[in-house]
Design a protein around this motif. Structure first.
Motif: not given
Length: 207
Positions: A154-165, A192-196
């Motif tokens: 039923x859905x399409x997910x697109x994720x962009x992850x980086x190792x910055x701030x 939108x999520x920020x993590x360690x």
């Protein structure tokens, strides 16, 4: 399913599309002219260092031209493979904006048939998110950006992850309205999520 007509004001849609295509063609021509001028200057140059510099400028311009072409509004509505489209787009983004900064862009994609218009809109989202990530990873050592696309029935997910701030507030400081407007045109959501380990944005749209 969103259509190009929904992106444009009511009335005169065909004229708007023709105008946008003509503008894109003119930009293509201007970039081609600039590339040709740089190439001619390199051919006339005797200094090795100057020739190398001009060759680098030419390569950069060719990268921008390739990226501009990849981001152009599709002329016809057809069905294309999303993975192939995003691979081409990401190669263009890397060549024009990432390689000279030493930023690695990795992909995890799966074949998926989608209308050319939806691919284009999702490609614009990917472009905005990757270029936004570049501003934060280019000053923190070995920068890395990862694009993943997966889908369900039923859905399409697109994720962009980086190792910055990892500060989530940074998303509000940049082109948030562009990403969210494009996602809304696809009846999608933006998480939108920020993590360690960095920063992650996931756009989910109906399949």
């Amino acid at each position: 399913m969103s259509s190009l007509s929904e992106l444009l004001p009511d009335g005169g849609v065909k004229a708007e599309r023709l105008l946008l295509r003509e503008l894109a063609h003119r930009i293509d021509d201007e970039l081609a002219s600039a590339i040709d001028l740089v190439a001619q200057a390199a051919d006339r140059c005797d200094g090795i260092e100057a020739r190398a510099t001009l060759a680098s400028v030419q390569d950069r311009l060719e990268g921008h031209a390739q990226l501009h072409h990849a981001l152009q509004m599709p002329q016809f509505t057809t069905t294309v493979d999303l993975a192939a489209y995003l691979k081409q787009l990401c190669r263009s983004i890397s060549r024009s904006s990432l390689e000279d900064k030493g930023i690695a862009l990795s992909l995890l994609l799966h074949p998926l048939q989608m209308s050319s218009e939806r691919c284009w809109l999702l490609g614009m989202i990917v472009f905005e998110l990757i270029t936004g990530a570049v501003r934060h990873v280019s000053h923190c050592g070995a920068g890395a950006v990862r694009l993943e696309v997966w889908f369900t029935a039923t859905s399409v997910a697109c994720s962009i992850t980086d190792n910055g701030s990892s500060d989530e507030s940074r998303y509000r400081e940049e082109n948030r309205s562009i990403v969210e407007t494009l996602a809304a045109r696809l009846h999608g959501t933006v998480d939108v999520r920020g993590g360690p380990d960095g920063f992650r944005t996931v756009v989910t749209i109906p399949r």
